[in-house]
Write an enzyme that holds these catalytic residues in place. Structure first.
Site, PDB file in Angstrom:
ATOM      1  N   LYS A   1      -4.406   4.691 -11.384  1.00  0.00           N
ATOM      2  CA  LYS A   1      -3.050   4.352 -11.801  1.00  0.00           C
ATOM      3  C   LYS A   1      -2.439   5.421 -12.702  1.00  0.00           C
ATOM      4  O   LYS A   1      -3.126   6.171 -13.395  1.00  0.00           O
ATOM      5  CB  LYS A   1      -3.037   2.995 -12.505  1.00  0.00           C
TER       6      LYS A   1
ATOM      7  N   ARG B   1     -10.066  -4.162  -7.612  1.00  0.00           N
ATOM      8  CA  ARG B   1      -9.440  -3.556  -6.427  1.00  0.00           C
ATOM      9  C   ARG B   1      -9.404  -2.043  -6.625  1.00  0.00           C
ATOM     10  O   ARG B   1      -8.713  -1.535  -7.506  1.00  0.00           O
ATOM     11  CB  ARG B   1      -8.029  -4.116  -6.245  1.00  0.00           C
TER      12      ARG B   1
END
Length: 282
Positions: free
Chosen positions: A223, A257
């Site tokens: 991210k 995830r």
């Protein structure tokens, strides 16, 4: 103890599980275009499962900041063949369909998907009704705004309390629509309408979401929060992603995830082994 169930199989969440990501898109933030060809997507699915993924998350529409929407037919053409491939070859693996469109949800479940992962938390028209009728597990993610504008200027009174209030409201909406409580998971939505500070506050206070009584699915892999903190390109965020996932697992996350399944499995193996022992101060 949490457990995912559908008509054919069950999956215990007593210890953290790894969900492997396959974006069948040309424009996802991390691996856009790498697996847009069917054969490469199938090879990647086989690889992630061999590395230890218990779930595969298939997405046909990018939700990166600034992403454009894709048509229903294009999304279906991207995801359905891969779902059918994984379902036929790896029948014990859970398949998640990453979509907000109720038509894609329905056709994906018919093709062999086991659960729905929706960044819009079933807020699209008819999504709640379709998910309730399908009676499969659903993951509700928090997002402030839409992918096109979510990172423009995210603001919260208190990011933890605001996100918790969102899940309380969406959870009640799901229950009212006929979705069973045991079929609801939540994802605080790292990077979806959050500043750098918001993201790290969510990570540092993740355990506070357990009071809601839903399993936690966490998506931290590669991210931008790590890129902004460390000044790292998306291809250089593995170590930060692993650190974030370790913290999430220690805080009680149930599903991680990730893009990097093997490395995350190694982290969980070390964590699980160490948790067998208690250290006593003499």
């Amino acid at each position: 103890m949490f457990e995912l169930k559908n008509k054919q199989k069950a999956l215990s969440l007593t210890s953290p599980l790894v969900m492997g990501i396959i974006n069948v898109t040309p424009d996802s933030f991390s691996d856009g275009g790498r697996f847009s060809q069917f054969e490469k997507a199938c090879q990647q699915a086989d690889k992630l499962i061999k590395e230890g993924a218990k779930l595969i998350d298939v997405g046909g529409e990018s939700t990166r900041p600034g992403a454009d929407e894709v048509s229903l037919q294009e999304e279906l053409a991207r995801v359905i063949p891969l779902i059918e491939y994984v379902q036929n070859k790896h029948q014990d693996i859970w398949i998640s369909i990453d979509t907000s469109k109720p038509e894609v949800m329905e056709q994906a479940i018919m093709a062999g998907a086991d659960m729905i992962n929706d960044v819009r938390a079933l807020q699209m028209p008819n999504a709640l009704e379709v998910a309730a009728r399908l009676q499969v597990p659903v993951c509700l993610m928090h997002m402030q705004g839409e992918p096109k504008n979510m990172q423009a200027s995210p603001k919260y009174q208190d990011v933890i309390q605001d996100v918790k209030a969102f899940f309380e409201a969406r959870g009640q909406a799901c229950l009212k629509a006929g979705i069973k409580r045991e079929n609801i998971l939540i994802d605080p939505g790292f990077g979806f309408g959050k500043s750098l500070g918001h993201n790290f506050e969510l990570l540092g206070r993740l355990s506070e979401f357990h009071v809601l009584g839903f399993p936690l699915l966490i998506g931290l892999s590669r991210k931008s929060m790590f890129g902004h903190l460390l000044d790292r390109d998306v291809s250089e965020r593995l170590s930060a992603s692993l650190a974030g996932n370790l913290l999430a697992a220690q805080a009680g996350a149930h599903i991680l995830r990730v893009h990097d399944v093997l490395e995350t499995q190694d982290v969980l193996s070390v964590l699980n082994e160490s948790q067998q022992f208690k250290f006593v101060n003499n």
